[in-house]
Design a protein around this motif. Structure first.
Motif, PDB file in Angstrom:
ATOM      1  N   SER A  26       0.822  -1.218   0.000  1.00 26.23           N
ATOM      2  CA  SER A  26       0.000   0.000   0.000  1.00 26.23           C
ATOM      3  C   SER A  26       0.858   1.271   0.000  1.00 26.23           C
ATOM      4  O   SER A  26       0.308   2.371  -0.123  1.00 26.23           O
ATOM      5  CB  SER A  26      -0.960   0.012   1.196  1.00 26.23           C
ATOM      6  OG  SER A  26      -0.261  -0.160   2.407  1.00 26.23           O
ATOM      7  N   GLN A  27       2.175   1.129   0.094  1.00 26.17           N
ATOM      8  CA  GLN A  27       3.054   2.287  -0.113  1.00 26.17           C
ATOM      9  C   GLN A  27       2.860   2.874  -1.511  1.00 26.17           C
ATOM     10  O   GLN A  27       3.174   4.041  -1.762  1.00 26.17           O
ATOM     11  CB  GLN A  27       4.528   1.883   0.034  1.00 26.17           C
ATOM     12  CG  GLN A  27       4.944   1.409   1.423  1.00 26.17           C
ATOM     13  CD  GLN A  27       6.397   0.950   1.424  1.00 26.17           C
ATOM     14  OE1 GLN A  27       7.284   1.776   1.570  1.00 26.17           O
ATOM     15  NE2 GLN A  27       6.612  -0.343   1.240  1.00 26.17           N
ATOM     16  N   LEU A  28       2.359   2.007  -2.441  1.00 27.21           N
ATOM     17  CA  LEU A  28       2.195   2.447  -3.833  1.00 27.21           C
ATOM     18  C   LEU A  28       0.754   2.857  -4.134  1.00 27.21           C
ATOM     19  O   LEU A  28       0.413   3.113  -5.287  1.00 27.21           O
ATOM     20  CB  LEU A  28       2.640   1.340  -4.783  1.00 27.21           C
ATOM     21  CG  LEU A  28       4.092   0.848  -4.605  1.00 27.21           C
ATOM     22  CD1 LEU A  28       4.430  -0.213  -5.641  1.00 27.21           C
ATOM     23  CD2 LEU A  28       5.080   2.000  -4.682  1.00 27.21           C
ATOM     24  N   ALA A  29      -0.098   2.882  -3.113  1.00 28.09           N
ATOM     25  CA  ALA A  29      -1.480   3.345  -3.339  1.00 28.09           C
ATOM     26  C   ALA A  29      -1.461   4.846  -3.645  1.00 28.09           C
ATOM     27  O   ALA A  29      -0.669   5.608  -3.089  1.00 28.09           O
ATOM     28  CB  ALA A  29      -2.329   3.055  -2.109  1.00 28.09           C
ATOM     29  N   PHE A  30      -2.360   5.236  -4.545  1.00 23.58           N
ATOM     30  CA  PHE A  30      -2.425   6.674  -4.875  1.00 23.58           C
ATOM     31  C   PHE A  30      -3.857   7.035  -5.247  1.00 23.58           C
ATOM     32  O   PHE A  30      -4.321   6.775  -6.354  1.00 23.58           O
ATOM     33  CB  PHE A  30      -1.488   7.007  -6.043  1.00 23.58           C
ATOM     34  CG  PHE A  30      -1.513   8.473  -6.403  1.00 23.58           C
ATOM     35  CD1 PHE A  30      -0.886   9.419  -5.597  1.00 23.58           C
ATOM     36  CD2 PHE A  30      -2.171   8.923  -7.542  1.00 23.58           C
ATOM     37  CE1 PHE A  30      -0.916  10.777  -5.911  1.00 23.58           C
ATOM     38  CE2 PHE A  30      -2.201  10.279  -7.866  1.00 23.58           C
ATOM     39  CZ  PHE A  30      -1.574  11.205  -7.046  1.00 23.58           C
ATOM     40  N   ASP A  31      -4.560   7.569  -4.284  1.00 21.00           N
ATOM     41  CA  ASP A  31      -5.900   8.094  -4.527  1.00 21.00           C
ATOM     42  C   ASP A  31      -5.819   9.603  -4.321  1.00 21.00           C
ATOM     43  O   ASP A  31      -5.640  10.078  -3.182  1.00 21.00           O
ATOM     44  CB  ASP A  31      -6.902   7.475  -3.539  1.00 21.00           C
ATOM     45  CG  ASP A  31      -8.326   7.951  -3.805  1.00 21.00           C
ATOM     46  OD1 ASP A  31      -8.500   8.900  -4.612  1.00 21.00           O
ATOM     47  OD2 ASP A  31      -9.262   7.385  -3.212  1.00 21.00           O
ATOM     48  N   PRO A  32      -5.904  10.384  -5.404  1.00 22.30           N
ATOM     49  CA  PRO A  32      -5.706  11.833  -5.266  1.00 22.30           C
ATOM     50  C   PRO A  32      -6.726  12.495  -4.356  1.00 22.30           C
ATOM     51  O   PRO A  32      -6.487  13.609  -3.874  1.00 22.30           O
ATOM     52  CB  PRO A  32      -5.824  12.327  -6.715  1.00 22.30           C
ATOM     53  CG  PRO A  32      -6.593  11.278  -7.428  1.00 22.30           C
ATOM     54  CD  PRO A  32      -6.218   9.994  -6.778  1.00 22.30           C
ATOM     55  N   THR A  33      -7.851  11.814  -4.087  1.00 21.96           N
ATOM     56  CA  THR A  33      -8.878  12.416  -3.217  1.00 21.96           C
ATOM     57  C   THR A  33      -8.621  12.121  -1.748  1.00 21.96           C
ATOM     58  O   THR A  33      -9.298  12.672  -0.882  1.00 21.96           O
ATOM     59  CB  THR A  33     -10.271  11.885  -3.595  1.00 21.96           C
ATOM     60  OG1 THR A  33     -10.329  10.477  -3.314  1.00 21.96           O
ATOM     61  CG2 THR A  33     -10.570  12.104  -5.076  1.00 21.96           C
ATOM     62  N   ALA A  34      -7.669  11.211  -1.467  1.00 19.01           N
ATOM     63  CA  ALA A  34      -7.407  10.816  -0.085  1.00 19.01           C
ATOM     64  C   ALA A  34      -6.363  11.740   0.554  1.00 19.01           C
ATOM     65  O   ALA A  34      -5.697  12.528  -0.110  1.00 19.01           O
ATOM     66  CB  ALA A  34      -6.934   9.361  -0.034  1.00 19.01           C
ATOM     67  N   ALA A  35      -6.238  11.609   1.838  1.00 23.08           N
ATOM     68  CA  ALA A  35      -5.228  12.387   2.553  1.00 23.08           C
ATOM     69  C   ALA A  35      -3.877  11.704   2.430  1.00 23.08           C
ATOM     70  O   ALA A  35      -3.788  10.467   2.311  1.00 23.08           O
ATOM     71  CB  ALA A  35      -5.621  12.504   4.032  1.00 23.08           C
TER      72      ALA A  35
END
Length: 672
Positions: free
Chosen positions: A219-228
């Motif tokens: 999950s270090q590579l997760a990228f949701d621009p709407t998240a904090a």
């Protein structure tokens, strides 16, 4: 036994006598040799003619393309701002355009935090890549329905930084990965392959450590621009995705690429840099030079094959020698057919104003020697008066009076003419409509899977769990996942998912009776579509061409066999039912000559028949020669036997004469 030879005893020259007699006997054989040589020469001549016709057919095939006669040129005043080219479809319209580029399109880039080495372990699980448009003002991410989601599995075999990089690049899922060493650590940099705001990236991690949003493991590579940051937005944006923005004649345009093919019909723009405030000029003009070159190529090709025919079939007064095929009926017929095809009326059959009906109207005419010549002045006048009509003089071409009916093609059996079109049924796409509003809460393992069949191809997808903000957002997720299904992608099938009043509808993107959508199972089927969704199978277009029922396949309507319009293929894009005007189908000279050359060169054509006949005649002569040679051997043997016997007899008589002479010489002389 002593050595003997013919003539030794009688002084009779048996060999010479037999040789002279056999020379007379061989005279019919020489006649056969000359006849075979004549056949071989004709065979070679037909080979030369076939080669010339094959080259002629190749040239005519190229010239039968209507796009060659509708080409346009595009020129830009400042090529450091943009370049422009015209397509081969011939749809570019002459004109001048003012173009101002405010912003170039670019791809999004995001990077990870630093890792100690490229072999550092990242984590295992799955990464789902979604594409969409991020609105920083509203902090929303809207899925791009045209770009299906892609899921990548990272297992212990490739869970290092370099392993993740290699897995992403090998998967070819719309992003590329590189590792940049900043001097103290290694960062994974992901770049979207497509530019444009709608190709922004969202990466959803399903981490094997059980926590999908934290800054540990995969999950270090997760990228949701709407998240904090640090809670699902664990990568840093280096470069934002953006559209190209420019103006054409003051009209604001936004595109997701710097290569624009649909702003000006038939023209491709390639934006290079901004020129805000100082627009440049794009000029689109008819490519009269290209058309003239094509007409010249037509004349040159015809004259080449015509010259070959003349060389083979006419009498050369200088050399005082006739061609190998002089008087040959096949060669004369071919020459006559070629000239008749060029002379025949061609072009539009509708009699529309400004249309051409013969090559002579554009300056192509026969000379006294049977060759063609081009009057360039007359061609230029014709291009100035009716540029768009010239293509119909050379190519097979169809024009519809109805803008929603497009000419698609024809076969060699389609005759030129005007054909009325009547539509009884428009083509439709297969669809599946839910029987109730879709539930917006998707729970993993509970209602997240749907099994579906599209156009006969089965697919099973798992939706992202969560509470969707709207039915539109859920529809986008369903469409994205279905269009990313491997089985559908491999079959060339796709769907469009829409909603009305919260009820989802899934439509196949294909038209016709082969188009269908059915749900076959999945724990989320009921939540999405209800207990009794309605399936509607697609329908083929139906109607008549030239008053005869035609064959409908999807949106394509094709005239059936046995009619003048046989093989004429039309695409019915929409419109009303009933009479839909006419399609003017014409066959230009290049198209007709291509067909004629093809007919002449077929295995059952006139040339093949001639070649087969000559080959058989040569075989017959060979057999006669063999028979004759065997007969000559027998005759020579008989001659030698006869003259050898004569030689023997004469030798015996000589011996007898000598003996008698000797005996008479020994008798006592009578002195009385």
């Amino acid at each position: 036994m002593g050595i003997t030879a013919p003539g030794m005893g009688s002084n009779l020259d048996v060999n010479s006598i037999v040789s002279q007699l056999m020379a007379v006997e061989r005279q019919p054989l020489a006649l056969l040799d000359r006849r075979e040589a004549d056949y071989q020469a004709k065979l070679s001549a037909y080979g030369t003619l076939k080669g010339a016709l094959a080259a002629f057919q190749t040239a005519m095939q190229g010239l039968a393309d209507p796009a060659r006669f509708r080409a346009a040129t595009a020129s830009v005043a400042d090529t450091s701002i943009l370049t422009a080219t015209t397509s081969s479809t011939g749809k570019a319209v002459p004109g001048s355009y003012s173009i101002e580029v405010q912003q170039l399109a670019q791809q999004q880039k995001i990077r990870s935090e630093g890792f100690a080495s490229t072999n550092s372990t990242v984590g295992s699980g799955t990464l789902t890549i979604q594409y969409g448009d991020y609105d920083s003002g509203l902090n929303t991410f809207t899925l791009n329905n045209a770009k299906p989601a892609q899921t990548l599995t990272i297992d212990p075999a490739n869970n290092t930084l370099s392993g993740v990089r290699d897995a992403i690049n090998a998967a070819n899922i719309g992003i590329s990965a590189t590792i940049i060493n900043d001097g103290s650590s290694n960062r994974l940099v992901l770049t979207a392959k497509d530019a444009g705001a709608a190709s922004s990236i969202r990466i959803i991690a399903s981490d094997d450590d059980g926590v999908d949003l934290d800054n540990a493991g995969l999950s270090q590579l997760a990228f949701d621009p709407t998240a904090a940051a640090g809670t699902g937005k664990n990568l840093t944006q280096v470069q934002a995705a953006q559209d190209a923005k420019f103006q054409i004649d003051g009209i604001a345009i936004s595109k997701n690429s710097n290569t624009i093919t649909d702003a000006i019909e038939g023209v491709t723009l390639n934006l290079l840099k901004s020129n805000a405030g100082t627009p440049t000029i794009l000029d689109v003009a008819r490519n009269t030079t290209g058309v003239k070159a094509s007409v010249e190529a037509f004349v040159k090709s015809f004259n080449a094959v015509n010259q070959t025919l003349a060389d083979l079939s006419t009498y050369n007064t200088v050399a005082k020698k006739g061609g190998v095929l002089q008087g040959d009926s096949a060669a004369l017929s071919i020459q006559r057919w070629l000239r008749a095809t060029v002379s025949a009326a061609t072009g539009s059959t509708s009699g529309a104003a400004g249309s051409f009906t013969s090559l002579s109207q554009i300056g192509v005419a026969f000379q006294k020697d049977g060759s063609l010549a081009l009057d360039s002045t007359r061609l230029q006048t014709a291009m100035d008066a009716g540029f768009d009509q010239i293509a119909s003089l050379f190519a097979a071409n169809g024009k519809s009076t109805d803008s929603l009916i497009a000419y698609s093609g024809a076969t060699a059996k389609t005759s030129a003419g005007n054909y009325a079109v009547t539509i009884a049924q428009l083509a439709t796409m297969g669809s599946l409509t839910g029987s109730q509003s879709a539930g917006l809460t998707i729970t993993a393992g509970a209602n997240d899977r749907i099994d579906i069949t599209v156009d006969g191809v089965a697919a099973s997808v798992t939706l992202a769990a969560g509470i969707y903000a709207s039915a539109d957002a859920l529809a986008a997720e369903v469409q994205s996942k279905l269009n990313g299904a491997t089985s559908l992608t491999a079959a060339g099938s796709s769907v469009v998912v829409s909603q009305s009043g919260g009820v989802l509808a899934i439509s196949s993107a294909r038209y016709g009776s082969a188009s269908s959508v059915t749900v076959t199972g999945g724990n989320g089927a009921g939540n999405l579509l209800g207990a009794s969704p309605i399936t509607t199978v697609g329908a083929d277009v139906a109607g008549t061409i030239n008053g005869v029922a035609a064959l409908g396949t999807g949106q394509t309507l094709t005239a059936t066999a046995g009619t003048a319009s046989e093989g004429l293929s039309l695409i019915i894009k929409g419109g009303l039912l009933g009479a839909r005007g006419i399609v003017d189908f014409s066959r230009g000279s290049a198209d007709r000559l291509n067909k004629l050359a093809g007919d002449l060169l077929t295995t059952d054509g006139i040339l093949a028949s001639r070649v087969d006949g000559l080959t058989e005649s040569i075989k017959t002569i060979d057999r006669r020669q063999e028979t004759f040679l065997r007969r000559l051997d027998a005759i020579e043997a008989r001659y030698r036997a006869q003259f050898t016997a004569l030689d023997t007899m004469l030798s015996s008589l000589n011996q007898t004469s000598q003996f008698l002479t000797q005996q008479l010489a020994t008798l006592p002389k009578n002195n009385s």
